[in-house]
Scaffold this motif. Structure first.
Motif, mmCIF file in Angstrom:
data_model
loop_
_atom_site.group_PDB
_atom_site.id
_atom_site.type_symbol
_atom_site.label_atom_id
_atom_site.label_comp_id
_atom_site.label_asym_id
_atom_site.label_seq_id
_atom_site.Cartn_x
_atom_site.Cartn_y
_atom_site.Cartn_z
ATOM 1 N N LEU A 179 0.857 -1.170 -0.036
ATOM 2 C CA LEU A 179 0.132 0.069 0.003
ATOM 3 C C LEU A 179 0.940 1.439 -0.074
ATOM 4 O O LEU A 179 1.891 1.287 0.721
ATOM 5 N N GLY A 180 0.627 2.306 -0.904
ATOM 6 C CA GLY A 180 1.255 3.754 -0.749
ATOM 7 C C GLY A 180 0.712 4.409 0.207
ATOM 8 O O GLY A 180 -0.631 4.493 0.231
ATOM 9 N N VAL A 181 1.639 5.264 0.582
ATOM 10 C CA VAL A 181 1.065 6.294 1.682
ATOM 11 C C VAL A 181 1.781 7.385 1.282
ATOM 12 O O VAL A 181 3.067 7.463 1.250
ATOM 13 N N VAL A 182 1.171 8.532 1.164
ATOM 14 C CA VAL A 182 1.505 9.925 0.677
ATOM 15 C C VAL A 182 1.198 10.879 1.481
ATOM 16 O O VAL A 182 0.061 11.115 1.803
ATOM 17 N N LEU A 183 1.908 11.501 2.289
ATOM 18 C CA LEU A 183 1.834 12.465 3.376
ATOM 19 C C LEU A 183 2.217 13.686 3.308
ATOM 20 O O LEU A 183 3.449 13.944 2.556
ATOM 21 N N VAL B 297 -7.983 6.312 -1.395
ATOM 22 C CA VAL B 297 -8.539 6.866 -0.252
ATOM 23 C C VAL B 297 -7.962 8.312 0.251
ATOM 24 O O VAL B 297 -6.622 8.241 0.455
ATOM 25 N N LEU B 298 -8.609 9.257 0.415
ATOM 26 C CA LEU B 298 -8.140 10.622 0.852
ATOM 27 C C LEU B 298 -8.252 10.899 2.271
ATOM 28 O O LEU B 298 -9.239 10.530 2.813
ATOM 29 N N ILE B 299 -7.146 11.270 2.972
ATOM 30 C CA ILE B 299 -7.418 11.684 4.547
ATOM 31 C C ILE B 299 -7.551 13.250 4.609
ATOM 32 O O ILE B 299 -6.384 13.787 4.132
ATOM 33 N N ASN B 300 -8.269 13.800 5.168
ATOM 34 C CA ASN B 300 -8.369 15.138 5.652
ATOM 35 C C ASN B 300 -8.187 15.918 4.264
ATOM 36 O O ASN B 300 -7.216 16.907 4.067
ATOM 37 N N LEU C 140 -3.684 3.501 -2.775
ATOM 38 C CA LEU C 140 -3.155 4.590 -2.147
ATOM 39 C C LEU C 140 -3.812 5.434 -1.115
ATOM 40 O O LEU C 140 -4.986 5.656 -1.205
ATOM 41 N N LEU C 141 -3.029 5.801 0.151
ATOM 42 C CA LEU C 141 -3.875 6.641 1.003
ATOM 43 C C LEU C 141 -2.990 7.836 0.865
ATOM 44 O O LEU C 141 -1.763 7.974 0.913
ATOM 45 N N VAL C 142 -3.712 8.963 0.729
ATOM 46 C CA VAL C 142 -3.103 10.311 0.530
ATOM 47 C C VAL C 142 -3.791 11.167 1.583
ATOM 48 O O VAL C 142 -4.922 11.483 1.555
ATOM 49 N N ALA D 29 -4.069 7.067 15.366
ATOM 50 C CA ALA D 29 -3.951 5.826 15.110
ATOM 51 C C ALA D 29 -5.198 5.464 14.562
ATOM 52 O O ALA D 29 -5.144 4.512 13.457
ATOM 53 N N GLU D 30 -6.047 5.690 14.965
ATOM 54 C CA GLU D 30 -7.446 5.031 14.553
ATOM 55 C C GLU D 30 -7.971 5.748 13.189
ATOM 56 O O GLU D 30 -8.350 4.995 12.295
ATOM 57 N N LEU D 31 -7.594 6.938 12.829
ATOM 58 C CA LEU D 31 -7.549 7.644 11.657
ATOM 59 C C LEU D 31 -6.844 6.822 10.685
ATOM 60 O O LEU D 31 -7.481 6.479 9.599
ATOM 61 N N GLY D 32 -5.855 6.467 10.979
ATOM 62 C CA GLY D 32 -5.081 5.800 10.128
ATOM 63 C C GLY D 32 -5.488 4.402 9.642
ATOM 64 O O GLY D 32 -5.716 3.891 8.606
ATOM 65 N N ALA D 33 -6.010 3.808 10.742
ATOM 66 C CA ALA D 33 -6.477 2.425 10.445
ATOM 67 C C ALA D 33 -7.743 2.325 9.931
ATOM 68 O O ALA D 33 -7.903 1.490 8.992
ATOM 69 N N ARG D 34 -8.683 3.405 9.958
ATOM 70 C CA ARG D 34 -9.844 3.422 9.219
ATOM 71 C C ARG D 34 -9.812 3.593 7.906
ATOM 72 O O ARG D 34 -10.365 3.111 7.062
ATOM 73 N N ALA D 35 -8.842 4.647 7.579
ATOM 74 C CA ALA D 35 -8.455 4.921 6.158
ATOM 75 C C ALA D 35 -7.802 3.745 5.438
ATOM 76 O O ALA D 35 -8.283 3.342 4.454
#
Length: 373
Positions: free
Chosen positions: A64-68, A144-147, A120-122, A294-300
């Motif tokens: 899984l890709g994670v872009v922060l 999936v986009l975060i914030n 991707l999680l972005v 951590a829950e935010l990341g887990a849910r995403a």
């Protein structure tokens, strides 16, 4: 030593090869007791799937890709911890990249992920990055986009209720007897920062009509919080309380005020937002709005896995029937990875998940005027 095959695992676990494959690939349509038995047998036999063959047969990288926006600070380490916990449960790896707080570098980070990850999680809170995201995201790469400020209807997103959390903090401070409340803002083009500023302003206008808005600039780091604290020390008039838009700025401000001779909370209260792990260990311990990061990341991560592995409703029902505790959400030892929202695991439900609601955590730095909680 003779290499162990998937057939050996299936034989020892008394299940089919297909069940072993689904378990090792992280599919959801495997009953929990079966999943655990298969994983235990695979571990006992020291079975390791052949990565190259696995990728060729499934056309997946198992990554899984994670872009922060950044990797510095406790917020991002907690976020990645939650994502990684879910990934490890499904025997997946992470490829993590950052655009170092520079939205224009986000395009390069997204392009670098192509062909290397299955999804991707972005996290993209910067307004300037929204157009580039829409242009760069591939329709064939689950994301999936975060914030994100302007999430597309075609892309699932998960946000924190920053506006509601900021209102709740101002409500607490007013109820605690504070009337002059300063706010340390975050970056001007940051969605989280703007929502928290909006919550502060609207709560202040609603609860204290005619009260002065007292906004100091910040950059979501300790140094800008310290600078804000120094500015308040040098001012002719000081507020009763300071509400910083994140904990890192709150801690910098707290240090600056104490360094300047003020008592916290005796002379001035200081509060933050996020509840990073360090917040409870400083002196005085920081009052803040807790975001279960951590829950935010887990849910995403769970939302992304639901897009990668959409299971038929019948299969989901069968797995749930085999594990009633899972269906009722009654795990004895809940963790960030177990705390997914109701909309996260079903791709047929709305793409925009319920936002995470921050929780007020009252500690010493924000006690009521007069010392009570």
């Amino acid at each position: 030593m003779v290499s162990v095959t998937i057939k050996d695992v299936a034989r020892a676990a008394q299940v089919s090869v297909a069940t072993v494959s689904r378990t090792l690939n992280g599919h959801g349509n495997v009953a929990e007791d079966v999943r655990r038995r298969v994983l235990a047998v695979a571990n006992d036999l020291r079975y390791t799937p052949h990565a190259a063959a696995r990728s060729l047969s499934s056309r997946r990288t198992q990554t899984l890709g994670v872009v922060l926006p950044d990797l510095h600070g406790e917020f991002f380490s907690e976020l990645v911890r939650g994502i990684d916990q879910v990934a490890r449960e499904h025997r997946l790896h992470l490829l993590v990249s950052s655009y170092h707080g520079q939205p224009e570098e986000q395009v390069s980070a997204l392009r670098a992920m192509r062909g290397r990850v299955d999804g991707l999680l972005v996290m993209s809170p910067y307004a300037a990055a929204q157009v580039s995201i829409a242009e760069e995201l591939s329709a064939t790469l689950p994301t999936v986009l975060i914030n994100a400020q302007d999430a597309s209807a075609d892309t699932p997103s998960l946000n924190v209720d920053n506006y509601g959390g900021a209102q709740a903090m101002v409500e607490y401070l007013v109820e605690a007897g504070h009337r002059r409340i300063a706010f340390i803002a975050g970056p001007e083009d940051n969605f989280d920062a703007n929502e928290r500023l909006r919550g502060y302003r609207e709560a202040l206008a609603r609860l204290l009509p005619g009260a002065r808005e007292w906004v100091l600039p910040g950059r979501f780091d300790e140094a800008s919080g310290h600078a804000a604290g120094s500015a308040l020390l040098a001012a002719d008039e000081r507020p009763d309380a300071v509400f910083a838009a994140n904990d890192m700025m709150a801690l910098g401000c707290l240090f600056g005020l104490v360094q300047g001779g003020l008592r916290v909370p005796g002379d001035i209260a200081v509060t933050g937002f996020d509840d990073i792990p360090l917040a409870r260990y400083v002196h005085p311990a920081l009052t803040t709005m807790r975001v279960n990061i951590a829950e935010l990341g887990a849910r995403a991560a769970r939302m992304l896995l639901a897009r990668l592995n959409p299971e038929p409703a019948a299969a989901d029902a069968a797995a749930t029937h085999a594990n009633p505790a899972r269906a009722a959400g009654t795990d004895e030892d809940p963790s960030p990875a177990d705390s997914a929202g109701d909309n996260d695991s079903n791709p047929e439900k709305p793409r925009q998940s319920e936002p995470l609601r921050p929780e007020l955590i009252v500690r010493e730095s924000g006690l009521r005027r007069g010392g009570g909680a």
